[in-house]
Design an enzyme around this catalytic site. Structure first.
Site, PDB file in Angstrom:
ATOM      1  N   SER A  99      38.781  47.989  35.953  1.00 23.60           N
ATOM      2  CA  SER A  99      37.559  47.214  36.158  1.00 23.60           C
ATOM      3  C   SER A  99      37.215  46.472  34.853  1.00 23.60           C
ATOM      4  O   SER A  99      37.991  45.636  34.407  1.00 23.60           O
ATOM      5  CB  SER A  99      36.424  48.126  36.616  1.00 23.60           C
ATOM      6  OG  SER A  99      35.329  47.379  37.090  1.00 23.60           O
ATOM      7  N   ASP A 174      39.337  44.901  47.625  1.00 25.99           N
ATOM      8  CA  ASP A 174      38.347  45.203  46.594  1.00 25.99           C
ATOM      9  C   ASP A 174      37.066  44.420  46.881  1.00 25.99           C
ATOM     10  O   ASP A 174      37.080  43.190  46.949  1.00 25.99           O
ATOM     11  CB  ASP A 174      38.909  44.820  45.222  1.00 25.99           C
ATOM     12  CG  ASP A 174      38.110  45.404  44.072  1.00 25.99           C
ATOM     13  OD1 ASP A 174      36.892  45.581  44.221  1.00 25.99           O
ATOM     14  OD2 ASP A 174      38.719  45.676  43.015  1.00 25.99           O
ATOM     15  N   HIS A 207      37.830  48.846  45.314  1.00 26.27           N
ATOM     16  CA  HIS A 207      37.737  48.850  43.853  1.00 26.27           C
ATOM     17  C   HIS A 207      38.072  50.218  43.265  1.00 26.27           C
ATOM     18  O   HIS A 207      38.816  50.315  42.294  1.00 26.27           O
ATOM     19  CB  HIS A 207      36.337  48.422  43.427  1.00 26.27           C
ATOM     20  CG  HIS A 207      36.219  48.135  41.966  1.00 26.27           C
ATOM     21  ND1 HIS A 207      36.964  47.154  41.336  1.00 26.27           N
ATOM     22  CD2 HIS A 207      35.443  48.693  41.008  1.00 26.27           C
ATOM     23  CE1 HIS A 207      36.655  47.116  40.048  1.00 26.27           C
ATOM     24  NE2 HIS A 207      35.730  48.037  39.829  1.00 26.27           N
TER      25      HIS A 207
END
Length: 235
Positions: A99, A174, A207
């Site tokens: 991330s 995601d 994610h």
């Protein structure tokens, strides 16, 4: 104990604003993976870079209008620490994260080429203009009114500088950092005729990767990548 004859990895936490260096047991699979890396001979250093919580206002707000600037300098300082105080070979230090950590990994390789030997970016932001306005608005303002802060903070604009090995891993569904971020960067690298990089996609992951088989696959790819990029490079 750090071994100068062996490679090292700097791990970059996600979220940007969190604090990860604490005296507690963390069961996140990337943190338990650190123990495996150490057993395989790596020195692993995880840092709370500038922008992280827990160190006061000035530390937290240091990245205003320049994400991938002061926070990346923290990662470079970590590399300097390993080299200066523990004798780690600068040519055998990799960087990885998920991330925001993936974003900072890209910024490390693209804005500081040659500093880190290789990097793995998982679910990385490549262009902040495509990200959640509620997150970026207080840091970079709005792309329409502050184009400069977005351009100097987005890895895709620095793609021409890639020279070090790069692996990108991203879930195709995601809903946080959209898969198109990695696709757009990949297309740019193709256009630039860059080599030494690859993108691997997880078709059913969002994610935060939830499936055990995905996590195992990603860690195997990460390990194989760094073994080839760092362990085969003579000190």
């Amino acid at each position: 104990r750090p071994d100068p004859a062996k490679p090292a990895l700097i791990q970059i936490h996600g979220s940007g604003y969190t604090q990860i260096v604490r005296r507690k047991l963390d069961t996140d699979y990337l943190h338990t993976y650190q123990q495996y890396l150490v057993a395989q001979g790596y020195t692993v250093l995880e840092i709370d870079y500038r922008g992280s919580a827990g160190y006061g206002r000035d530390f937290r707000t240091a990245i205003y209008r320049h994400m991938g600037g002061p926070d990346l300098q923290s990662a470079v300082a970590a590399l300097d620490y390993l080299a200066t105080h523990h004798g780690i070979d600068r040519r055998r230090v990799g960087i990885f994260g998920r991330s925001y950590g993936g974003f900072l990994t890209l910024m490390a390789l693209l804005t500081r080429p040659g500093v880190f030997a290789a990097g793995v970016a998982m679910a990385p932001v490549t262009d902040w203009a495509h990200y959640n306005q509620r997150y970026t608005g207080t840091i970079l303002n709005m792309p329409q009114s502050d184009e400069e802060s977005f351009r100097r903070s987005s890895p895709i604009y620095f793609a021409p500088s890639l020279q070090d090995p790069l692996l990108i891993l991203h879930g195709m569904v995601d809903s946080n950092v959209l898969y198109q971020d990695s696709v757009r960067l990949s297309q740019r690298l193709i256009e630039l005729k860059k080599t030494g990089w690859s993108l691997f996609s997880y078709p059913v992951e969002s994610h935060t990767w939830e499936r055990e088989d995905t996590r195992l696959d990603s860690l195997r790819r990460l390990t194989d990548f760094f073994d080839q990029a760092l362990k085969r490079r003579s000190p």
